[in-house]
Design a protein around this motif. Structure first.
Motif, PDB file in Angstrom:
ATOM      1  N   LEU A   1       0.861  -0.977   0.049  1.00 10.68           N
ATOM      2  CA  LEU A   1       0.042  -0.153  -0.042  1.00 10.68           C
ATOM      3  C   LEU A   1       0.794   1.116   0.028  1.00 10.68           C
ATOM      4  O   LEU A   1       0.521   2.239  -0.721  1.00 10.68           O
ATOM      5  CB  LEU A   1      -1.013  -0.111   1.262  1.00 10.68           C
ATOM      6  CG  LEU A   1      -2.074  -0.902   1.231  1.00 10.68           C
ATOM      7  CD1 LEU A   1      -2.896  -1.071   2.469  1.00 10.68           C
ATOM      8  CD2 LEU A   1      -2.876  -0.896   0.053  1.00 10.68           C
ATOM      9  N   ILE A   2       1.746   1.265   0.719  1.00 13.93           N
ATOM     10  CA  ILE A   2       2.724   2.365   0.891  1.00 13.93           C
ATOM     11  C   ILE A   2       3.458   2.574  -0.592  1.00 13.93           C
ATOM     12  O   ILE A   2       3.507   3.731  -1.161  1.00 13.93           O
ATOM     13  CB  ILE A   2       3.922   2.194   1.870  1.00 13.93           C
ATOM     14  CG1 ILE A   2       3.133   2.339   3.335  1.00 13.93           C
ATOM     15  CG2 ILE A   2       4.951   3.031   1.872  1.00 13.93           C
ATOM     16  CD1 ILE A   2       4.165   1.861   4.329  1.00 13.93           C
ATOM     17  N   MET A   3       3.785   1.451  -1.205  1.00 17.35           N
ATOM     18  CA  MET A   3       4.558   1.582  -2.359  1.00 17.35           C
ATOM     19  C   MET A   3       3.700   2.159  -3.519  1.00 17.35           C
ATOM     20  O   MET A   3       4.173   2.542  -4.888  1.00 17.35           O
ATOM     21  CB  MET A   3       5.203   0.243  -2.901  1.00 17.35           C
ATOM     22  CG  MET A   3       6.106  -0.214  -1.882  1.00 17.35           C
ATOM     23  SD  MET A   3       7.672   1.294  -1.658  1.00 17.35           S
ATOM     24  CE  MET A   3       8.606   0.386  -0.342  1.00 17.35           C
ATOM     25  N   LEU A   4       2.315   1.958  -3.310  1.00 17.54           N
ATOM     26  CA  LEU A   4       1.497   2.558  -4.352  1.00 17.54           C
ATOM     27  C   LEU A   4       1.546   4.131  -4.464  1.00 17.54           C
ATOM     28  O   LEU A   4       1.222   4.686  -5.578  1.00 17.54           O
ATOM     29  CB  LEU A   4      -0.074   2.265  -4.173  1.00 17.54           C
ATOM     30  CG  LEU A   4      -0.526   0.800  -4.026  1.00 17.54           C
ATOM     31  CD1 LEU A   4      -1.932   0.416  -3.683  1.00 17.54           C
ATOM     32  CD2 LEU A   4      -0.110   0.116  -5.445  1.00 17.54           C
ATOM     33  N   VAL A   5       2.066   4.806  -3.273  1.00 14.66           N
ATOM     34  CA  VAL A   5       2.290   6.218  -3.350  1.00 14.66           C
ATOM     35  C   VAL A   5       3.005   6.621  -4.357  1.00 14.66           C
ATOM     36  O   VAL A   5       2.728   7.582  -5.331  1.00 14.66           O
ATOM     37  CB  VAL A   5       2.484   6.836  -2.150  1.00 14.66           C
ATOM     38  CG1 VAL A   5       2.635   8.288  -2.170  1.00 14.66           C
ATOM     39  CG2 VAL A   5       1.355   6.235  -0.939  1.00 14.66           C
ATOM     40  N   PRO A   6       4.422   6.114  -4.533  1.00 11.51           N
ATOM     41  CA  PRO A   6       5.245   6.500  -5.716  1.00 11.51           C
ATOM     42  C   PRO A   6       4.700   5.984  -7.085  1.00 11.51           C
ATOM     43  O   PRO A   6       4.916   6.736  -7.834  1.00 11.51           O
ATOM     44  CB  PRO A   6       6.598   5.780  -5.465  1.00 11.51           C
ATOM     45  CG  PRO A   6       6.238   4.838  -4.309  1.00 11.51           C
ATOM     46  CD  PRO A   6       5.033   5.341  -3.485  1.00 11.51           C
ATOM     47  N   LEU A   7       3.948   4.865  -7.098  1.00 13.71           N
ATOM     48  CA  LEU A   7       3.199   4.577  -8.140  1.00 13.71           C
ATOM     49  C   LEU A   7       2.147   5.796  -8.828  1.00 13.71           C
ATOM     50  O   LEU A   7       2.303   5.998  -9.994  1.00 13.71           O
ATOM     51  CB  LEU A   7       2.727   3.321  -8.230  1.00 13.71           C
ATOM     52  CG  LEU A   7       2.561   2.631  -9.661  1.00 13.71           C
ATOM     53  CD1 LEU A   7       3.671   2.088 -10.177  1.00 13.71           C
ATOM     54  CD2 LEU A   7       1.576   1.201  -9.424  1.00 13.71           C
ATOM     55  N   VAL A   8       1.560   6.298  -7.987  1.00 15.36           N
ATOM     56  CA  VAL A   8       0.613   7.522  -8.351  1.00 15.36           C
ATOM     57  C   VAL A   8       1.494   8.501  -8.856  1.00 15.36           C
ATOM     58  O   VAL A   8       0.919   9.210  -9.947  1.00 15.36           O
ATOM     59  CB  VAL A   8      -0.537   7.575  -7.368  1.00 15.36           C
ATOM     60  CG1 VAL A   8      -1.318   8.908  -7.698  1.00 15.36           C
ATOM     61  CG2 VAL A   8      -1.291   6.338  -7.166  1.00 15.36           C
ATOM     62  N   ALA A   9       2.399   8.708  -7.744  1.00 14.03           N
ATOM     63  CA  ALA A   9       3.132  10.086  -8.276  1.00 14.03           C
ATOM     64  C   ALA A   9       3.814   9.947  -9.594  1.00 14.03           C
ATOM     65  O   ALA A   9       4.036  11.033 -10.370  1.00 14.03           O
ATOM     66  CB  ALA A   9       4.263  10.427  -7.079  1.00 14.03           C
ATOM     67  N   ASN A  10       4.255   8.797 -10.097  1.00 11.64           N
ATOM     68  CA  ASN A  10       4.820   8.462 -11.110  1.00 11.64           C
ATOM     69  C   ASN A  10       4.043   8.898 -12.513  1.00 11.64           C
ATOM     70  O   ASN A  10       4.574   9.322 -13.255  1.00 11.64           O
ATOM     71  CB  ASN A  10       5.271   6.972 -11.317  1.00 11.64           C
ATOM     72  CG  ASN A  10       6.345   6.557 -12.323  1.00 11.64           C
ATOM     73  OD1 ASN A  10       7.083   7.276 -12.592  1.00 11.64           O
ATOM     74  ND2 ASN A  10       5.991   5.371 -12.823  1.00 11.64           N
TER      75      ASN A  10
END
Length: 285
Positions: free
Chosen positions: A242-251
């Motif tokens: 779930l935390i790693m989804l944040v950089p994916l959205v930012a990407n």
């Protein structure tokens, strides 16, 4: 030929090339092409004046990283592969613990998700080409940007649900979107780079991508242990994903900004090839 005459010849070639580009796209995009032409003629720092085949490796790397769209796409690719590498490493462990399935059952479900990823790869390239043909000049950049965000939105309920029947379609759709980012970005990277720099540009991208992929399992594992080691490992992995989804959205959001620079950088690459064509032909002869 004088310097002034050389510059005039290069400018004419640039106008001819962009004129052909304008003829290939819809009428609504022609004003964009005119604006791009004005930007390219004003911003000549990235237009190559000499054969890039003669650049040293250091000079080539510096130039490749100076192209705004290419720089953004390299970052996007590295982040995307980072997430995929971590997901690939810990998927089996997470699914067995979170959903209570055996490894044999998980092995039977993985091909289903793989079919979704394969479908994403096969459909993304033609779709991005169709967008370009219809006048969406930045389609090859903005479509992957949207796909990153949609994939994160699909991964969110898939990770949090405990129902396998609900999770599998979500994972399959998320894999479709995540895999769909690669073909358009690979094509766009070629569009914004002089063809004599393709090999070195890919070397830079691959080096950063492999570094990102190599670090993902270590970082994912460390975060998972910190958030829930031992009996709580499943929760630790869930919170890590779930935390790693944040950089994916930012990407995806960052990649949307490349939509503004992509047409200009395509025009710059075309102008560079036109300006250095004579030098390249003399070198090859």
């Amino acid at each position: 030929m004088t310097g002034s005459s050389t510059r005039n010849t290069a400018s004419r070639r640039m106008r001819q090339l962009l004129g052909r580009l304008a003829a290939q796209v819809g009428g609504s995009a022609r004003l964009q092409v005119i604006a791009i032409l004005a930007c390219v003629l004003a911003l000549t720092a990235l237009i190559l004046k000499h054969d890039p085949a003669r650049m040293s490796l250091r000079q080539a790397v510096v130039y490749v990283l100076r192209v705004p769209t290419n720089r953004i796409m390299i970052i996007a690719s590295a982040v995307g592969y980072f997430f995929f590498s971590g997901l690939r490493t810990f998927t089996v462990e997470f699914v067995t613990r979170h959903y209570g399935l055996s490894r044999v059952a998980v092995s039977g479900l993985i091909p289903i998700i793989g079919i979704g990823a394969l479908a994403g790869v096969l459909s993304a390239g033609p779709l991005s080409d169709r967008l370009t043909e219809r006048g969406h000049l930045s389609g090859r950049v903005r479509m992957p940007a949207a796909a990153y965000i949609v994939s994160a939105a699909l991964f969110l309920p898939a990770i949090t649900t405990t129902t396998v029947a609900m999770a599998i379609p979500l994972y399959t759709a998320a894999a479709f979107c995540l895999a769909a980012t690669n073909p358009p970005l690979d094509a766009a990277r070629l569009d914004v780079m002089h063809f004599r720099l393709w090999g070195r540009a890919e070397s830079v991208r691959t080096f950063l991508r492999m570094s990102s992929e190599a670090s993902a399992p270590v970082l994912f594992g460390a975060v998972a242990d910190a958030l829930g080691g031992g009996a709580g490992r499943a929760d630790g992995l869930k919170y890590t994903f779930l935390i790693m989804l944040v950089p994916l959205v930012a990407n995806g959001l960052i990649l949307f900004t490349a939509g503004r620079t992509y047409p200009r950088d395509v025009a710059t690459a075309m102008a560079s090839e036109a300006r250095t064509r004579g030098a390249g032909e003399r070198r090859d002869s």
